[in-house]
Design an enzyme around this catalytic site. Sequence first.
Site, PDB file in Angstrom:
ATOM      1  N   GLY A 155      -7.009  -3.364  -5.493  1.00  0.00           N
ATOM      2  CA  GLY A 155      -7.441  -3.394  -4.005  1.00  0.00           C
ATOM      3  C   GLY A 155      -8.039  -2.261  -3.725  1.00  0.00           C
ATOM      4  O   GLY A 155      -8.814  -2.327  -2.876  1.00  0.00           O
ATOM      5  N   ASP A 197      -4.534   8.944  -3.232  1.00  0.00           N
ATOM      6  CA  ASP A 197      -3.094   8.890  -3.233  1.00  0.00           C
ATOM      7  C   ASP A 197      -2.917   8.246  -1.778  1.00  0.00           C
ATOM      8  O   ASP A 197      -3.314   8.837  -0.774  1.00  0.00           O
ATOM      9  CB  ASP A 197      -2.265  10.035  -3.645  1.00  0.00           C
ATOM     10  CG  ASP A 197      -0.828   9.735  -3.791  1.00  0.00           C
ATOM     11  OD1 ASP A 197      -0.846   8.863  -4.897  1.00  0.00           O
ATOM     12  OD2 ASP A 197      -0.029  10.175  -3.406  1.00  0.00           O
ATOM     13  N   SER A 198      -1.928   7.257  -1.763  1.00  0.00           N
ATOM     14  CA  SER A 198      -1.900   6.662  -0.503  1.00  0.00           C
ATOM     15  C   SER A 198      -0.489   6.276  -0.212  1.00  0.00           C
ATOM     16  O   SER A 198       0.059   5.950  -1.234  1.00  0.00           O
ATOM     17  CB  SER A 198      -3.030   5.703  -0.074  1.00  0.00           C
ATOM     18  OG  SER A 198      -3.248   4.819  -0.984  1.00  0.00           O
ATOM     19  N   GLY A 258      -1.126  -4.883  -1.397  1.00  0.00           N
ATOM     20  CA  GLY A 258       0.294  -3.987  -1.094  1.00  0.00           C
ATOM     21  C   GLY A 258       0.869  -4.515   0.219  1.00  0.00           C
ATOM     22  O   GLY A 258       1.168  -5.676   0.431  1.00  0.00           O
ATOM     23  N   ARG A 282      -7.573   4.757   4.673  1.00  0.00           N
ATOM     24  CA  ARG A 282      -8.375   4.997   3.545  1.00  0.00           C
ATOM     25  C   ARG A 282      -9.780   5.344   4.118  1.00  0.00           C
ATOM     26  O   ARG A 282     -10.781   5.994   3.759  1.00  0.00           O
ATOM     27  CB  ARG A 282      -8.419   4.017   2.606  1.00  0.00           C
ATOM     28  CG  ARG A 282      -9.321   3.997   1.469  1.00  0.00           C
ATOM     29  CD  ARG A 282      -9.052   3.048   0.053  1.00  0.00           C
ATOM     30  NE  ARG A 282      -7.436   3.322  -0.246  1.00  0.00           N
ATOM     31  CZ  ARG A 282      -6.710   2.493   0.164  1.00  0.00           C
ATOM     32  NH1 ARG A 282      -6.782   1.684   0.987  1.00  0.00           N
ATOM     33  NH2 ARG A 282      -5.363   2.855  -0.262  1.00  0.00           N
TER      34      ARG A 282
END
Length: 199
Positions: free
Chosen positions: A12, A71-72, A154, A182
Amino acid sequence: MTTLLIATSNPGKVSELAAMLKDLDCQVIGFADLPENPPAIEETGQTFAENALLKAEHYHRLTGLTALADDSGLEVDALDGRPGVYSARYGGEHLSSTEQVQLLLSELKDVPVPKRTARFVCCIALVGNGINKTFESSCEGSIAYEPRGENGFGYDPVFVDAELGLTFAELSREEKAPRSHRGKAFLQARQFLAEWLKS
Ligand code: ITT
């Protein structure tokens, strides 16, 4: 021409980041373009920035390429900010995204609308020879009572954008990009990258 490695194994993210990077003056590659899949690194950081840097430094060390890592995660206010940096491992390593969404909905089943606020946070790290930078952003929303929409990945089907009232999975990639965590972190990274590629 500089080669930039999109250092993520999340399909994704690959698809969103590749679309955002497409008109930059560099060759963009992913793990699938490497001779072999590089081993992952354990995400032991306590913050998004620590983990993004851990990943970008790790993949730069392994490949010698300039690496862009993300990183999320999702911070839910009624859960005191959980799952946060543990979003990918919420409920344990074995759960699918669909199961993680169901777990989240069950944890929030008695929480009324005004208390269902949440945000996505993203930190993008860029690490290469002479570069070690992070760019962080977030976007505000709330958690729906049930999944809606087919796009994204997600937690997108249950994350309702605060302004639009639609879930991120109801938006196209082009609609999600400018308002997402993002997309906004990437805009900062992109400005830096464009200058750096010219130098
Ligand atoms: P890499 O570490 O290989 O990049 P990952 O999926 O493990 O892949 P993270 O550790 O950053 O990545 O975990 C972030 C998780 O947060 C991710 O698995 C999603 O479940 C969720 N997430 C992040 N951004 C999202 C987005 O835009 N939409 C929906 N869910 C998102």
